[in-house]
Design a protein around this motif. Structure first.
Motif, PDB file in Angstrom:
ATOM      1  N   GLY A 177       5.581  -2.466   0.564  1.00 27.27           N
ATOM      2  CA  GLY A 177       4.699  -3.514   0.090  1.00 27.27           C
ATOM      3  C   GLY A 177       5.498  -4.732  -0.327  1.00 27.27           C
ATOM      4  O   GLY A 177       6.718  -4.697  -0.464  1.00 27.27           O
ATOM      5  N   THR A 184      -3.690  -1.804   4.248  1.00 30.78           N
ATOM      6  CA  THR A 184      -2.832  -2.972   4.050  1.00 30.78           C
ATOM      7  C   THR A 184      -2.701  -3.795   5.320  1.00 30.78           C
ATOM      8  O   THR A 184      -2.997  -3.334   6.423  1.00 30.78           O
ATOM      9  CB  THR A 184      -1.425  -2.553   3.584  1.00 30.78           C
ATOM     10  OG1 THR A 184      -0.780  -1.819   4.630  1.00 30.78           O
ATOM     11  CG2 THR A 184      -1.501  -1.709   2.323  1.00 30.78           C
ATOM     12  N   THR A 223       5.452   0.291  -4.842  1.00 30.75           N
ATOM     13  CA  THR A 223       4.040   0.668  -4.857  1.00 30.75           C
ATOM     14  C   THR A 223       3.794   1.883  -5.734  1.00 30.75           C
ATOM     15  O   THR A 223       2.770   1.972  -6.424  1.00 30.75           O
ATOM     16  CB  THR A 223       3.556   0.948  -3.422  1.00 30.75           C
ATOM     17  OG1 THR A 223       3.776  -0.226  -2.614  1.00 30.75           O
ATOM     18  CG2 THR A 223       2.072   1.285  -3.394  1.00 30.75           C
ATOM     19  N   CYS A 240      -0.073   3.358  -0.611  1.00 27.93           N
ATOM     20  CA  CYS A 240      -0.836   3.033  -1.817  1.00 27.93           C
ATOM     21  C   CYS A 240      -1.816   4.128  -2.231  1.00 27.93           C
ATOM     22  O   CYS A 240      -2.100   4.305  -3.424  1.00 27.93           O
ATOM     23  CB  CYS A 240      -1.561   1.706  -1.644  1.00 27.93           C
ATOM     24  SG  CYS A 240      -2.738   1.653  -0.273  1.00 27.93           S
TER      25      CYS A 240
END
Length: 381
Positions: A182, A267, A241, A330
Motif C-alpha cells: 500500500g 485496492t 497495512t 487489507c
C-alpha cells in the motif's frame, strides 16, 4: 534457529526484524512509531511532507514515548516543476468535491515544498537511528554525512535495476517493495508499471543479485508472511497495512472499518491524491478522477492541492473523498494494539521456522553481477 537475529536487528539494536512502514496522511503517528519500537520492532515517521521544525517536533513526540530506535522516511529526488496550467486544471477538477464538503473552490497559494537538505540536517542533528527514503537516491554528499553520523540508510527498490543503483550508492539496506504494498510506489527508474513486481518474485531476485541486505515489503500481514520472506532471504519485513487498524494508528475510524470489509481486489493504483502513483482503497474520488490523472501536477504539488480536501473529508467522515492508502492484504487487518500484533507474529514465525534451517542462509548463490547491470537506465524511461 534464531530467525529474529539478522544483520538488520544487530545494526539497529532492535529485537525483531520487523519495520513499521512509514505512512503519511493520517495513519502514521508518533504513537504508532513508538508502540512498534517499544514492542521490539523499528517504528517509522513519514516526514517527506514536513517542514524541518515540524519534523523536529514529530521526533520529540516520539522520543517522549520511547527510548528505543526508530526511523524517519524522506522523499528524495527532484520535486515536480510548477506547471500553472496543470495546477489550474487540478483545481477545476477538484472544485466540485470541495464544494460537496463546503470548502471554497481552492487555495490561492500552494505550500512551500520542504527542503530535503534542511530535513536531513534535522535527522542528523537529532541522531535518528535510521533514514529510509523513496523515489530515488540522495546524493553522495548526503549519504556520506549520514554515514559519518552513524545513521543507517534504507533505500527503496521496485525492480532489479533500482536495487543495483542503490547498492552502488552505498546504502546499508534495500527495501524490496512488492506490487502488493500500500501507499506510494517507490519506482524511480522507468514507468510505474515496470515496478509492479510481486514481493515473492522480487525478494529472491534481489537477494540473488545484490550484496546489500534486503528488507521485504508488500502483502506481509502476519507471521506467515514474515516467515516466508525470511526463507526467501530477506533480513527483515516492512509492514504498513498490517498496522493500519491499530488504535495507535491515526487512520479515521471509518477508514479502519473499510479495511476488513475489503478484499484482494479492493485496492487500485492512483496518482490523484499526491501526483505519484500509490495503492489505495477504491473510492469515488479515485474512480472519477482516473480519466484525468495525466492532466494533474506531480508530487508533491498534487498532494498540497488535495490535502485540505482530505482533511475536510476526514472531519466529516466522507470516505469517498479521503486518501485511503492500503495494500492488497487489507482484508487481513486486525484492530489490536501494535504490541499485541507483534507478539502474535513472533509466536507464529517461531512456530513456523522452529525446525527450519532455511532462513539462516540465502536461498540462492550470488553471482558477481547480473547481466541487467549493463542496461542503460535511459532505456527504461
Amino acid at each position: 534457529m534464531n530467525w529474529s537475529t539478522t544483520v538488520l536487528t544487530e545494526r539497529l539494536g532492535i529485537r525483531y526484524p520487523i519495520i513499521q512502514a512509514p505512512m503519511t496522511s493520517g495513519p502514521g503517528t508518533p504513537q504508532l512509531a513508538a508502540a512498534v519500537a517499544n514492542a521490539g520492532g523499528l517504528g517509522a515517521l513519514a516526514a517527506s511532507h514536513l517542514q524541518p521544525e515540524q519534523l523536529q517536533q514529530a521526533i520529540a513526540e516520539t522520543r517522549a514515548l520511547t527510548d528505543r530506535p526508530f526511523a524517519v522516511n524522506l522523499a528524495t529526488g527532484i520535486p515536480a516543476k510548477i506547471d500553472l496550467d496543470r495546477i489550474a486544471r487540478a483545481r477545476t477538477l477538484l472544485a466540485p468535491y470541495r464544494a460537496e464538503l463546503g470548502l471554497p473552490p481552492g487555495p490561492t497559494a500552494l505550500r512551500e515544498v520542504p527542503d530535503f537538505v534542511e530535513q536531513l540536517d534535522v535527522v542528523i542533528s537529532e541522531q535518528v537511528a535510521a533514514l529510509s527514503f523513496i523515489f530515488g537516491v540522495p546524493d553522495a554528499v548526503c549519504l556520506d554525512l549520514l554515514r559519518d553520523a552513524g545513521i543507517a540508510t534504507i533505500g527503496t527498490a521496485t525492480h532489479l535495476l533500482e536495487a543495483i543503483v542503490l547498492e552502488e550508492s552505498g546504502v546499508d539496506f534495500i527495501v524490496a517493495q512488492g506490487a502488493e504494498a500500500g501507499g506510494h510506489r517507490g519506482t524511480f527508474i522507468g514507468h510505474p508499471e515496470q515496478g509492479l513486481v510481486g514481493t515473492l518474485t522480487l525478494v529472491p531476485l534481489l537477494t540473488k543479485h545484490v550484496q546489500v541486505p534486503i528488507i521485504a515489503a508488500g502483502g506481509i500481514m502476519d507471521g506467515r508472511g514474515i516467515a516466508a520472506v525470511r526463507v526467501l532471504g530477506a533480513v527483515g519485513a516492512q509492514m504498513g497495512t498490517a498496522f493500519l487498524a491499530c488504535p495507535e494508528s491515526g487512520a479515521h475510524p471509518a477508514y479502519k472499518a473499510l479495511l476488513s470489509q475489503g478484499s484482494e481486489i479492493a485496492t487500485t493504483l492512483s496518482r490523484v491524491f499526491t501526483g505519484r502513483y500509490g495503492r489505495v482503497l477504491r473510492n469515488r474520488l479515485a474512480d472519477e478522477m482516473r480519466a484525468h490523472e495525466t492532466e494533474l501536477p506531480g508530487f508533491p504539488l498534487q498532494f498540497f492541492l488535495t490535502q485540505e480536501l482530505g482533511r475536510a473529508a476526514a472531519e466529516q467522515g466522507v470516505t469517498d473523498l479521503m486518501p485511503l492508502w492500503a495494500g492488497q492484504g487489507c482484508h487481513l487487518c486486525e484492530s489490536r494494539p501494535a504490541a499485541d500484533l507483534i507478539a502474535t507474529w513472533v509466536q507464529q514465525v517461531t512456530a513456523l521456522l522452529a525446525d527450519s534451517p532455511a532462513a539462516e542462509r540465502s536461498p540462492c548463490p550470488k553471482p558477481d553481477r547480473p547481466t541487467q547491470e549493463i542496461v542503460d537506465p535511459a532505456s527504461f524511461i
